[in-house]
Design a protein around this motif. Structure first.
Motif, PDB file in Angstrom:
ATOM      1  N   ASP A 135      16.261  13.544 -25.558  1.00 10.15           N
ATOM      2  CA  ASP A 135      17.587  12.896 -24.822  1.00 10.15           C
ATOM      3  C   ASP A 135      17.221  12.720 -23.103  1.00 10.15           C
ATOM      4  OD1 ASP A 135      18.178  15.237 -23.288  1.00 10.15           O
ATOM      5  OD2 ASP A 135      18.967  16.116 -25.120  1.00 10.15           O
ATOM      6  N   GLY A 136      17.782  12.290 -22.650  1.00 12.30           N
ATOM      7  CA  GLY A 136      17.321  11.929 -21.044  1.00 12.30           C
ATOM      8  C   GLY A 136      17.187  13.202 -20.378  1.00 12.30           C
ATOM      9  N   ARG A 137      17.803  14.497 -20.692  1.00 12.53           N
ATOM     10  CA  ARG A 137      17.580  15.529 -19.694  1.00 12.53           C
ATOM     11  C   ARG A 137      16.440  16.159 -20.274  1.00 12.53           C
ATOM     12  NH1 ARG A 137      23.475  17.651 -21.290  1.00 12.53           N
ATOM     13  NH2 ARG A 137      22.266  17.892 -23.015  1.00 12.53           N
ATOM     14  N   SER A 138      15.838  16.234 -21.413  1.00 14.60           N
ATOM     15  CA  SER A 138      14.928  17.089 -21.928  1.00 14.60           C
ATOM     16  C   SER A 138      13.541  16.219 -21.554  1.00 14.60           C
ATOM     17  CB  SER A 138      14.883  17.215 -23.541  1.00 14.60           C
ATOM     18  OG  SER A 138      14.841  16.196 -24.080  1.00 14.60           O
ATOM     19  N   ARG A 139      12.260  17.208 -21.755  1.00 13.05           N
ATOM     20  CA  ARG A 139      11.045  16.769 -21.273  1.00 13.05           C
ATOM     21  C   ARG A 139      10.090  17.418 -22.440  1.00 13.05           C
ATOM     22  NH1 ARG A 139      10.392  13.093 -17.674  1.00 13.05           N
ATOM     23  NH2 ARG A 139       8.874  14.108 -16.437  1.00 13.05           N
TER      24      ARG A 139
ATOM     25  N   GLN B 199      -5.595  15.573 -14.108  1.00 15.79           N
ATOM     26  CA  GLN B 199      -6.884  15.321 -14.815  1.00 15.79           C
ATOM     27  C   GLN B 199      -6.792  14.511 -15.701  1.00 15.79           C
ATOM     28  OE1 GLN B 199      -9.945  16.054 -13.755  1.00 15.79           O
ATOM     29  NE2 GLN B 199      -9.474  17.024 -11.726  1.00 15.79           N
ATOM     30  N   GLY B 200      -5.435  14.083 -16.281  1.00 15.77           N
ATOM     31  CA  GLY B 200      -5.312  13.581 -17.478  1.00 15.77           C
ATOM     32  C   GLY B 200      -5.587  14.167 -18.799  1.00 15.77           C
ATOM     33  N   TRP B 201      -5.394  15.345 -18.776  1.00 18.85           N
ATOM     34  CA  TRP B 201      -5.474  16.301 -20.073  1.00 18.85           C
ATOM     35  C   TRP B 201      -4.044  16.564 -20.550  1.00 18.85           C
ATOM     36  CZ3 TRP B 201      -8.828  19.813 -16.542  1.00 18.85           C
ATOM     37  CH2 TRP B 201     -10.328  19.227 -16.416  1.00 18.85           C
ATOM     38  N   VAL B 202      -2.994  16.255 -19.892  1.00 15.61           N
ATOM     39  CA  VAL B 202      -1.798  16.953 -20.136  1.00 15.61           C
ATOM     40  C   VAL B 202      -0.693  15.717 -19.770  1.00 15.61           C
ATOM     41  CG1 VAL B 202       0.291  18.483 -20.115  1.00 15.61           C
ATOM     42  CG2 VAL B 202      -2.081  19.193 -20.671  1.00 15.61           C
ATOM     43  N   THR B 203       0.122  15.479 -20.618  1.00 14.44           N
ATOM     44  CA  THR B 203       1.460  14.474 -19.966  1.00 14.44           C
ATOM     45  C   THR B 203       2.609  15.455 -20.288  1.00 14.44           C
ATOM     46  OG1 THR B 203       1.780  13.522 -22.416  1.00 14.44           O
ATOM     47  CG2 THR B 203       0.006  12.387 -20.704  1.00 14.44           C
ATOM     48  N   VAL B 204       3.563  14.986 -19.263  1.00 15.13           N
ATOM     49  CA  VAL B 204       5.017  15.386 -19.401  1.00 15.13           C
ATOM     50  C   VAL B 204       5.702  14.062 -19.201  1.00 15.13           C
ATOM     51  CG1 VAL B 204       6.641  17.091 -18.071  1.00 15.13           C
ATOM     52  CG2 VAL B 204       4.197  17.703 -18.005  1.00 15.13           C
ATOM     53  N   GLY B 205       6.494  14.103 -20.464  1.00 15.14           N
ATOM     54  CA  GLY B 205       7.204  12.887 -20.547  1.00 15.14           C
ATOM     55  C   GLY B 205       8.560  13.299 -20.999  1.00 15.14           C
ATOM     56  N   PRO B 206       9.460  12.303 -21.383  1.00 21.11           N
ATOM     57  CA  PRO B 206      10.928  12.416 -21.778  1.00 21.11           C
ATOM     58  C   PRO B 206      10.798  13.033 -23.185  1.00 21.11           C
ATOM     59  CG  PRO B 206      10.212   9.852 -21.690  1.00 21.11           C
ATOM     60  CD  PRO B 206       9.078  10.744 -21.160  1.00 21.11           C
TER      61      PRO B 206
ATOM     62  N   LYS C  64       8.508  21.607 -25.805  1.00 19.39           N
ATOM     63  CA  LYS C  64       9.494  21.570 -24.554  1.00 19.39           C
ATOM     64  C   LYS C  64       8.915  22.517 -23.551  1.00 19.39           C
ATOM     65  CE  LYS C  64      13.651  20.366 -27.083  1.00 19.39           C
ATOM     66  NZ  LYS C  64      14.935  20.791 -27.436  1.00 19.39           N
ATOM     67  N   PRO C  65       9.066  22.159 -22.331  1.00 21.14           N
ATOM     68  CA  PRO C  65       8.334  23.068 -21.219  1.00 21.14           C
ATOM     69  C   PRO C  65       9.245  24.477 -21.284  1.00 21.14           C
ATOM     70  CG  PRO C  65       9.212  21.127 -20.394  1.00 21.14           C
ATOM     71  CD  PRO C  65       9.576  20.904 -21.790  1.00 21.14           C
TER      72      PRO C  65
END
Length: 140
Positions: free
Chosen positions: A84-88, A74-81, A49-50
């Motif tokens: 739940d709908g509020r967390s990343r 650069q495609g080295w990291v993703t930030v996704g769901p 989690k961030p």
């Protein structure tokens, strides 16, 4: 004996000098030292989690978001769901893991050169003092 001078200035001066040393070498991998550190933590902790990542790196959420942007671009990291709908969730991609491994070799060269320049005992004392100061500063 009483300390003289501005501690903030002295810490920033040392930080800049250390960053310059590491950047001179780590940049050969295509990453800045700050990007390498962040990517390494994402690989080690991820998926994470961030907020947990920011806390682990001793930075605020907005700084983390700003520092993640080039890694995402650069495609080295993703930030996704997240759960739940509020967390990343922040996670390294396969390309990010390869880039981290490539940069790790350069970081190792920089660390060895730093240790040789300052001496192992001084670096050990520096690390211990930094950890001690962080612990005291985090007491609230």
């Amino acid at each position: 004996m009483t300390p003289h001078g501005c501690t903030s200035l002295k810490v920033r001066q040392l930080s800049r000098r250390v960053s310059q040393h590491f950047d001179r070498i780590v940049t050969d991998s295509g990453l800045k030292t700050t990007q390498y550190s962040l990517l390494s933590q994402v690989v080690s902790l991820g998926p994470v989690k961030p907020g947990v990542l920011a806390s682990h790196m001793e930075m605020d959420a907005s700084t983390l978001t700003r520092n993640l942007q080039p890694l995402v671009a650069q495609g080295w990291v993703t930030v996704g769901p997240g759960e739940d709908g509020r967390s990343r969730v922040v996670e390294a991609t396969a390309a990010g893991r390869v880039k981290r491994d490539e940069a790790r070799r350069e970081w190792k060269r920089a660390q060895v050169a730093f240790n040789e320049r300052l001496g192992d005992e001084r670096v050990i004392r520096l690390h211990a003092l930094i950890e001690e100061c962080l612990a005291v500063m985090n007491e609230e």
